[in-house]
Design a protein around this motif. Structure first.
Motif, PDB file in Angstrom:
ATOM      1  N   PHE A  92       0.835  -1.198   0.000  1.00 56.50           N
ATOM      2  CA  PHE A  92       0.000   0.000   0.000  1.00 56.50           C
ATOM      3  C   PHE A  92       0.870   1.247   0.000  1.00 56.50           C
ATOM      4  N   LYS A  93       0.307   2.327  -0.539  1.00 55.66           N
ATOM      5  CA  LYS A  93       0.873   3.657  -0.354  1.00 55.66           C
ATOM      6  C   LYS A  93      -0.120   4.392   0.546  1.00 55.66           C
ATOM      7  N   PRO A  94       0.112   4.428   1.866  1.00 58.97           N
ATOM      8  CA  PRO A  94      -0.902   4.964   2.782  1.00 58.97           C
ATOM      9  C   PRO A  94      -1.345   6.390   2.456  1.00 58.97           C
ATOM     10  N   ALA A  95      -0.411   7.241   2.030  1.00 64.32           N
ATOM     11  CA  ALA A  95      -0.797   8.629   1.748  1.00 64.32           C
ATOM     12  C   ALA A  95      -1.713   8.684   0.525  1.00 64.32           C
ATOM     13  N   ALA A  96      -1.398   7.882  -0.503  1.00 66.50           N
ATOM     14  CA  ALA A  96      -2.240   7.863  -1.710  1.00 66.50           C
ATOM     15  C   ALA A  96      -3.630   7.322  -1.373  1.00 66.50           C
ATOM     16  N   LEU A  97      -3.651   6.293  -0.530  1.00 65.25           N
ATOM     17  CA  LEU A  97      -4.929   5.702  -0.130  1.00 65.25           C
ATOM     18  C   LEU A  97      -5.772   6.713   0.650  1.00 65.25           C
ATOM     19  N   ALA A  98      -5.102   7.452   1.548  1.00 65.79           N
ATOM     20  CA  ALA A  98      -5.808   8.468   2.341  1.00 65.79           C
ATOM     21  C   ALA A  98      -6.378   9.559   1.444  1.00 65.79           C
ATOM     22  N   LEU A  99      -5.567   9.999   0.485  1.00 66.89           N
ATOM     23  CA  LEU A  99      -6.031  11.063  -0.422  1.00 66.89           C
ATOM     24  C   LEU A  99      -7.234  10.577  -1.237  1.00 66.89           C
ATOM     25  N   ALA A 100      -7.100   9.381  -1.816  1.00 60.19           N
ATOM     26  CA  ALA A 100      -8.179   8.852  -2.655  1.00 60.19           C
ATOM     27  C   ALA A 100      -9.459   8.660  -1.849  1.00 60.19           C
ATOM     28  N   SER A 101      -9.310   8.447  -0.545  1.00 59.30           N
ATOM     29  CA  SER A 101     -10.479   8.226   0.308  1.00 59.30           C
ATOM     30  C   SER A 101     -11.061   9.524   0.858  1.00 59.30           C
ATOM     31  N   GLY A 102     -10.383  10.641   0.630  1.00 61.03           N
ATOM     32  CA  GLY A 102     -10.962  11.935   1.004  1.00 61.03           C
ATOM     33  C   GLY A 102     -10.317  12.649   2.163  1.00 61.03           C
ATOM     34  N   ALA A 103      -9.204  12.116   2.701  1.00 66.51           N
ATOM     35  CA  ALA A 103      -8.550  12.809   3.832  1.00 66.51           C
ATOM     36  C   ALA A 103      -8.091  14.197   3.393  1.00 66.51           C
ATOM     37  N   PRO A 104      -8.414  15.235   4.174  1.00 66.71           N
ATOM     38  CA  PRO A 104      -8.058  16.594   3.756  1.00 66.71           C
ATOM     39  C   PRO A 104      -6.666  17.054   4.211  1.00 66.71           C
ATOM     40  N   TRP A 105      -6.034  16.305   5.109  1.00 62.27           N
ATOM     41  CA  TRP A 105      -4.740  16.758   5.667  1.00 62.27           C
ATOM     42  C   TRP A 105      -3.867  15.529   5.874  1.00 62.27           C
ATOM     43  N   ILE A 106      -2.715  15.510   5.217  1.00 58.30           N
ATOM     44  CA  ILE A 106      -1.847  14.323   5.248  1.00 58.30           C
ATOM     45  C   ILE A 106      -0.405  14.765   5.477  1.00 58.30           C
ATOM     46  N   ALA A 107       0.237  14.150   6.473  1.00 63.18           N
ATOM     47  CA  ALA A 107       1.641  14.454   6.755  1.00 63.18           C
ATOM     48  C   ALA A 107       2.401  13.151   6.930  1.00 63.18           C
ATOM     49  N   ARG A 108       3.719  13.259   6.799  1.00 62.50           N
ATOM     50  CA  ARG A 108       4.554  12.078   7.084  1.00 62.50           C
ATOM     51  C   ARG A 108       5.705  12.488   7.988  1.00 62.50           C
ATOM     52  N   GLY A 109       5.915  11.707   9.038  1.00 62.97           N
ATOM     53  CA  GLY A 109       7.020  11.935   9.947  1.00 62.97           C
ATOM     54  C   GLY A 109       7.945  10.732   9.962  1.00 62.97           C
ATOM     55  N   PHE A 165     -10.237  15.712   9.711  1.00 67.54           N
ATOM     56  CA  PHE A 165      -9.477  14.469   9.889  1.00 67.54           C
ATOM     57  C   PHE A 165      -8.046  14.689   9.409  1.00 67.54           C
ATOM     58  N   SER A 166      -7.097  14.512  10.314  1.00 69.18           N
ATOM     59  CA  SER A 166      -5.691  14.708   9.963  1.00 69.18           C
ATOM     60  C   SER A 166      -4.966  13.381  10.118  1.00 69.18           C
ATOM     61  N   PHE A 167      -4.227  13.028   9.094  1.00 68.18           N
ATOM     62  CA  PHE A 167      -3.545  11.731   9.059  1.00 68.18           C
ATOM     63  C   PHE A 167      -2.041  11.943   9.108  1.00 68.18           C
ATOM     64  N   VAL A 168      -1.411  11.427  10.165  1.00 68.56           N
ATOM     65  CA  VAL A 168       0.040  11.516  10.289  1.00 68.56           C
ATOM     66  C   VAL A 168       0.626  10.119  10.101  1.00 68.56           C
ATOM     67  N   HIS A 169       1.278   9.922   8.987  1.00 63.78           N
ATOM     68  CA  HIS A 169       1.924   8.645   8.671  1.00 63.78           C
ATOM     69  C   HIS A 169       3.363   8.741   9.161  1.00 63.78           C
ATOM     70  N   VAL A 170       3.703   7.942  10.183  1.00 68.41           N
ATOM     71  CA  VAL A 170       5.053   8.035  10.746  1.00 68.41           C
ATOM     72  C   VAL A 170       5.847   6.772  10.404  1.00 68.41           C
ATOM     73  N   LEU A 171       6.971   6.950   9.725  1.00 69.88           N
ATOM     74  CA  LEU A 171       7.890   5.838   9.493  1.00 69.88           C
ATOM     75  C   LEU A 171       8.590   5.563  10.818  1.00 69.88           C
ATOM     76  N   SER A 172       8.257   4.439  11.456  1.00 70.50           N
ATOM     77  CA  SER A 172       8.742   4.168  12.807  1.00 70.50           C
ATOM     78  C   SER A 172       9.398   2.792  12.822  1.00 70.50           C
ATOM     79  N   GLN A 173      10.704   2.757  12.902  1.00 70.36           N
ATOM     80  CA  GLN A 173      11.428   1.514  12.635  1.00 70.36           C
ATOM     81  C   GLN A 173      11.187   0.414  13.668  1.00 70.36           C
ATOM     82  N   CYS A 174      11.123  -0.828  13.164  1.00 70.40           N
ATOM     83  CA  CYS A 174      11.117  -2.022  14.018  1.00 70.40           C
ATOM     84  C   CYS A 174      12.517  -2.589  13.977  1.00 70.40           C
ATOM     85  N   ILE A 175      13.270  -2.280  15.025  1.00 72.22           N
ATOM     86  CA  ILE A 175      14.683  -2.648  15.039  1.00 72.22           C
ATOM     87  C   ILE A 175      14.864  -4.165  15.154  1.00 72.22           C
TER      88      ILE A 175
END
Ligand code: SF4
Ligand code: MG
Length: 274
Positions: free
Chosen positions: A158-175, A196-206
């Motif tokens: 999946f591309k979470p940001a693309a999915l969020a946009l296509a679904s109508g999310a008005p605010w998308i960020a990535r951390g 609805f604000s969506f914060v997609h955080v790349l959070s490593q699983c060490i």
């Protein structure tokens, strides 16, 4: 309106010690969240964190606010119901990529389209960490570290940001967990966004994806202003590398539910008065 509180980030932490693996990216997201709360002067008594199931979904226990560690994939459904019933509260749903995009995938797309005034933080490490390292919806198709998929899952992530946009999310960020100060700023902005604000955080699983330590050399901050046009955002999210951080998309859209009509409480029944 009450004055913002003057609390420090540590004041928003509970006495419960996180049991994440040393080096897990979720520590950084927890720090970013409490920094954001301190910056906003958030009242803990008016704040609720709702999570699903998974390593990242333990986070509400580590914050000294109200919290609900709910059912796998259902955090967003519960959080939306809470916000609709109690619009005065600050409601934040959070969880991981398996919880949010697989088990809870349907709730994710419908939360984006409803646009309830709340925030969703997805801590994405491209793996099911709690159940010992299986492929998730964001795992690369050739990731071959799991015994269940020794040749990789073989399907595109999946591309979470693309999915969020296509679904109508008005605010998308990535951390990124390697940049907690930026993630704190993004979370603070997300909480303040009216919708609805969506914060997609790349959070490593060490533990199960040690190669994610390489993210620090791949992640890059967006220099341009957030995109406001949906067509332009679609092109961005379909073609970007997925490692661009910052506020990526910012549009205004009417929230749901619309403002309640001015009715007396005894009119709120099936067309007759009681
Ligand atoms: Fe973090 Fe991975 Fe350990 Fe879970 S298994 S606590 S995601 S490092
Ligand atoms: Mg995960």
């Amino acid at each position: 309106m009450n004055e913002p509180l003057q609390l420090k980030p540590r004041d928003y932490k509970s006495a419960v010690k996180p049991i994440w693996c040393p080096g897990c990216g979720h520590f950084s997201v927890l720090n970013a969240l409490t920094k954001a709360f301190a910056a906003l002067g958030i009242d803990k008594d008016d704040t609720v964190l709702v999570s699903g199931i998974g390593c990242s979904s333990r986070l509400p226990a580590y914050v000294d606010s109200y919290g609900f560690h709910s059912v796998h994939g259902r955090g967003l459904a519960i959080a939306q119901g809470l916000k609709v019933a109690r619009p005065d509260l600050t409601v934040i749903a959070l969880g991981g990529d398996g919880d949010g995009f697989s088990i809870g995938g349907n709730h994710f797309i419908h939360a984006c389209r409803r646009n309830v005034n709340m925030t969703y933080i997805a801590m994405d490490n491209e793996v099911y960490g709690m159940t010992k390292g299986q492929a998730s919806p964001t795992t690369a198709s050739d990731w071959d570290h799991s015994k269940l998929t020794p040749h990789g899952p073989g399907v595109r992530p999946f591309k979470p940001a693309a999915l969020a946009l296509a679904s109508g999310a008005p605010w998308i960020a990535r951390g990124y967990s390697g940049n907690p100060n930026q993630t704190a700023r993004l979370i603070a902005e997300a909480v303040e966004h009216p919708g609805f604000s969506f914060v997609h955080v790349l959070s490593q699983c060490i533990t199960f994806c040690p190669e994610q330590t390489d993210w620090k050399s791949i992640v890059h901050e967006r220099e341009e202003a957030p995109v406001a046009d949906a067509d332009e955002a679609a092109r961005l999210f379909l073609h970007e590398d997925g490692f661009q951080t910052g506020v990526l998309y910012n549009a205004q859209r009417e929230t749901w539910p619309p403002a309640a009509p001015d009715v007396k409480s005894n009119d709120l029944t099936l067309g007759f008065k009681i």
